[in-house]
Write an enzyme that holds these catalytic residues in place. Structure first.
Site: not given
Ligand code: TRP
Ligand code: ZN
Ligand code: CA
Length: 433
Positions: A133, A167
């Protein structure tokens, strides 16, 4: 006017045609005109990940917004893209007192009014280096972009890539990008593809359930390699695609799972264990060893497949053919009859160059009036009793249908307005270029 001999001769050949077409499916959809995507080197993707890991190590162990590891990540990706001919720009924003950065990379060429964009967030949380991530998505789209350059790909549409900042603090960078795009520029983005966490150590194969054409493109790739997929449900709107979706841009994407636990049914389907898809989600152990190479490989190839397929055709829609080959007889000097096709999965309006394939077998085309009827009932005349004693109408018309919504039932209407000569609709085909 009647050509009895010719009618008799044609009646014989018509019977053959009818026999050959018995049982033909009424409507089919098939993508057209796409170039096959190259294989993405997972070794190269992993090298980019290793470089991002080194950047984290050299900068206090993370690549988070406002920390030096983030800007170093931006500089690293930008240098790779500049070296192969991308036009890059770094967009700055301020969030919670510190400067954030988005990196935008345009591949020169393609229709500037039709942009296909792929994006990934480049920031990590502060607790770790953020390899799954979202080093995974960032490295995969970087390698996809470098592969575009290496292969000299010249797509019909314009390609753009984006790496988003902050993000993890609420989709901050991608919201900033979209909010600062003029409405006219937003409208040019025909698809935004998001990749956030695509190498989870205990992976699932999830496809976002958003734009149907994008979703189908991803599903088509995975079914082609025999890997089952599921719809992404672990928090819709939890990544940067939400910023685009919120302003009406068609979106899609891939995901291999975060903190949710893999069910036993999912273990049977994909292997692995009935534990979290990513037990290191948002923690210090999201390191290089927190990546499943097979998942990273498959998703990287899926990304290339989607980029190539979605950019290769000159559509507002995505290159589809809808055809009805069932025969409809046209009563002599009688009522109008129709053949119809149901268009689905095409975003927005029909194109200004909708191609209408007409195949009418008839002994005297001067008897016929033929129209295309849009889903809302609008009538486009294709043929109006011209051509005298020649027979058959077997030709493709180009219709400016840009004021019509694409999806829905379209009809070909034919009416025979004079006695004696007769015939039938043999086929009706709409091609969205
Ligand atoms: N970037 C998201 C986060 O850090 C990770 C994530 C959780 C995600 N659920 C998701 C990314 C569904 C894409 C789709 O919380
Ligand atoms: Zn992420
Ligand atoms: Ca007639």
């Amino acid at each position: 006017m009647k050509l009895s001999a010719r009618l008799a001769a044609l009646a014989g050949s018509s019977a053959l045609v009818l026999g050959a077409l018995a049982g033909a499916a009424p409507a089919t959809a098939a993508p057209a005109g796409a170039t096959a995507a190259p294989d993405i080197s997972v070794a190269n993707v992993k090298q980019h990940l290793t470089d991002l890991s080194t950047i984290a190590s050299n900068n206090g162990g993370n690549r988070a917004h406002g920390r030096p590891g983030y800007k170093a990540s931006i500089d690293f990706v930008k240098a790779k893209l500049d070296a192969v001919g991308f036009t890059t720009s770094v967009q700055q924003f301020t969030y919670s007192g510190t400067t954030g950065y988005n990196l935008i990379a345009d591949w020169p060429g393609g229709d500037p009014n039709q942009v296909i964009m792929a994006g990934s967030h480049l920031d990590s949380v502060t607790s770790g280096p953020g390899m799954n991530d979202n080093g995974s998505g960032s490295a995969a789209i970087l390698e996809a972009a470098l592969t575009v350059a290496r292969s000299g790909y010249q797509p019909t549409k314009h390609l753009r890539f984006g790496w988003w900042g902050a993000e993890e603090l609420g989709l901050v960078g991608s919201k900033y990008y979209v909010n600062n795009l003029p409405t006219a520029e937003r409208a040019k983005i025909k698809g935004y593809l998001n990749f956030d966490m695509i190498g989870s150590p205990n992976p699932g194969y999830f496809v976002y359930d958003d734009d149907p054409a994008i979703e189908q493109t991803f599903k088509g790739f995975f079914s082609g390699i025999g890997v089952p997929t599921e719809i992404e449900t672990e928090g819709d709107g939890r990544s940067d695609h939400a910023s685009f979706k919120n302003v009406g841009i068609p979106v899609g994407g891939l995901f291999t799972g975060a903190s949710r636990v893999k069910s036993s049914a999912q273990v049977s389907k994909w292997g692995g264990t009935a534990t979290a898809f990513d037990r290191c989600y948002h923690s210090s152990c999201d390191t290089l060893s927190n990546i499943n190479d097979t998942a990273l490989d498959r998703n990287s190839d899926a990304i290339a497949h989607a980029i190539w397929n979605l950019s290769g055709t000159s559509t507002p829609p995505t290159g589809k053919v809808f055809e009805n080959t069932a025969d409809v007889s046209i009563p002599d000097n009688g009522a109008a009859v129709t053949s119809s096709v149901t268009v689905s999965g095409v975003t927005g309006n029909a194109p200004s160059n909708l191609s209408v394939g007409v195949d009418i077998v008839h002994t005297y085309k001067g008897d016929l009036v033929v129209d295309l009827i849009a889903p809302d009932g609008s009538v486009y005349n294709l043929h109006n009793r011209s051509g005298g004693g020649t027979d058959n109408i077997q030709q493709t018309y180009t219709v400016n249908a840009s004021s019509e919504v694409a999806n829905g039932a379209w009809k070909l209407r034919a009416q025979d307005k004079a006695g004696a000569d007769t015939g039938y609709i043999n086929g009706f085909k709409l091609t969205f270029p």
